[in-house]
Design a protein around this motif. Structure first.
Motif, short mmCIF file in Angstrom:
data_model
loop_
_atom_site.label_atom_id
_atom_site.label_comp_id
_atom_site.label_asym_id
_atom_site.label_seq_id
_atom_site.Cartn_x
_atom_site.Cartn_y
_atom_site.Cartn_z
N MET A 138 0.85 -1.17 0.00
CA MET A 138 0.00 0.00 0.00
C MET A 138 0.89 1.23 0.00
SD MET A 138 -2.70 1.33 2.88
CE MET A 138 -4.02 0.24 2.49
N THR A 139 0.53 2.20 -0.78
CA THR A 139 1.23 3.47 -0.83
C THR A 139 0.35 4.52 -0.20
OG1 THR A 139 2.31 2.80 -2.87
CG2 THR A 139 2.34 5.13 -2.36
N ALA A 140 0.93 5.38 0.63
CA ALA A 140 0.16 6.44 1.28
C ALA A 140 0.36 7.74 0.52
CB ALA A 140 0.62 6.59 2.72
N TYR A 141 -0.74 8.45 0.31
CA TYR A 141 -0.72 9.72 -0.39
C TYR A 141 -1.34 10.79 0.50
CZ TYR A 141 0.18 7.11 -4.67
OH TYR A 141 0.72 6.30 -5.62
N ALA A 142 -0.96 12.03 0.28
CA ALA A 142 -1.53 13.15 1.01
C ALA A 142 -1.88 14.25 0.02
CB ALA A 142 -0.56 13.68 2.05
N ARG A 143 -2.86 15.06 0.39
CA ARG A 143 -3.23 16.23 -0.40
C ARG A 143 -3.22 17.43 0.51
NH1 ARG A 143 -8.25 15.01 -4.15
NH2 ARG A 143 -7.42 16.84 -5.15
N GLN A 144 -2.51 18.45 0.13
CA GLN A 144 -2.38 19.64 0.94
C GLN A 144 -3.48 20.64 0.59
OE1 GLN A 144 1.46 21.39 0.60
NE2 GLN A 144 1.31 22.40 2.56
N GLY A 154 -6.25 26.63 0.19
CA GLY A 154 -6.85 27.89 0.62
C GLY A 154 -7.66 28.57 -0.47
N VAL A 155 -7.84 27.90 -1.60
CA VAL A 155 -8.59 28.44 -2.73
C VAL A 155 -9.91 27.70 -2.82
CG1 VAL A 155 -8.58 28.80 -5.23
CG2 VAL A 155 -6.45 28.98 -3.94
N THR A 156 -11.02 28.42 -2.88
CA THR A 156 -12.35 27.81 -2.86
C THR A 156 -12.58 26.87 -4.05
OG1 THR A 156 -13.20 29.76 -1.75
CG2 THR A 156 -14.82 28.29 -2.73
N LYS A 157 -12.20 27.29 -5.24
CA LYS A 157 -12.47 26.47 -6.43
C LYS A 157 -11.59 25.22 -6.50
CE LYS A 157 -14.41 29.82 -9.59
NZ LYS A 157 -14.41 30.30 -10.96
N THR A 158 -10.40 25.29 -5.96
CA THR A 158 -9.49 24.14 -5.94
C THR A 158 -8.93 23.99 -4.52
OG1 THR A 158 -7.71 25.57 -6.67
CG2 THR A 158 -8.82 24.26 -8.37
N PRO A 159 -9.74 23.43 -3.60
CA PRO A 159 -9.34 23.40 -2.19
C PRO A 159 -8.17 22.49 -1.87
CG PRO A 159 -11.38 22.20 -2.52
CD PRO A 159 -11.05 22.85 -3.82
N LEU A 160 -7.89 21.51 -2.73
CA LEU A 160 -6.81 20.57 -2.46
C LEU A 160 -5.82 20.51 -3.62
CD1 LEU A 160 -8.87 17.62 -0.96
CD2 LEU A 160 -7.52 19.31 0.28
N ALA A 161 -4.55 20.48 -3.28
CA ALA A 161 -3.50 20.32 -4.29
C ALA A 161 -3.50 18.86 -4.77
CB ALA A 161 -2.15 20.68 -3.68
N PRO A 162 -2.85 18.58 -5.88
CA PRO A 162 -2.75 17.18 -6.31
C PRO A 162 -2.10 16.32 -5.23
CG PRO A 162 -2.01 18.64 -8.06
CD PRO A 162 -2.21 19.48 -6.82
N ARG A 163 -2.47 15.06 -5.18
CA ARG A 163 -1.92 14.18 -4.15
C ARG A 163 -0.43 13.94 -4.38
NH1 ARG A 163 -4.07 8.06 -5.11
NH2 ARG A 163 -2.88 7.67 -7.00
#
Length: 74
Positions: free
Chosen positions: A1-7, A10-19
């Motif tokens: 299993m590989t663990a990923y995170a998304r940061q 702070g932007v409403t239209k794109t709340p999360l960065a790519p994993r």
């Protein structure tokens, strides 16, 4: 299993960065949950191994984690 995170961005239209891959070799666990701030502002992970034991990995920042701590048992 590989663990990923998304940061958060702070932007409403794109709340999360790519994993981003933060770890691999987590096959001992059948469930991994990002906990946010548990005892440390860097966040952390709680992982459940296949025998039901819960492990806490406190974040150290820069996508790294401290040594695991047992926090519960199956």
């Amino acid at each position: 299993m590989t663990a990923y995170a998304r940061q958060a961005t702070g932007v409403t239209k794109t709340p999360l960065a790519p994993r981003t891959r933060i770890a691999y070799g987590w096959n001992a666990y059948d469930l991994i949950v990002a906990t946010g701030n548990i005892g440390d502002p860097s966040g952390g992970l709680v992982a459940r191994d296949r025998s039901g034991v819960l492990w806490l990995y406190l974040g150290r920042g820069h996508r790294t984690f401290a040594t695991r701590t047992k926090i519960g048992g199956g």
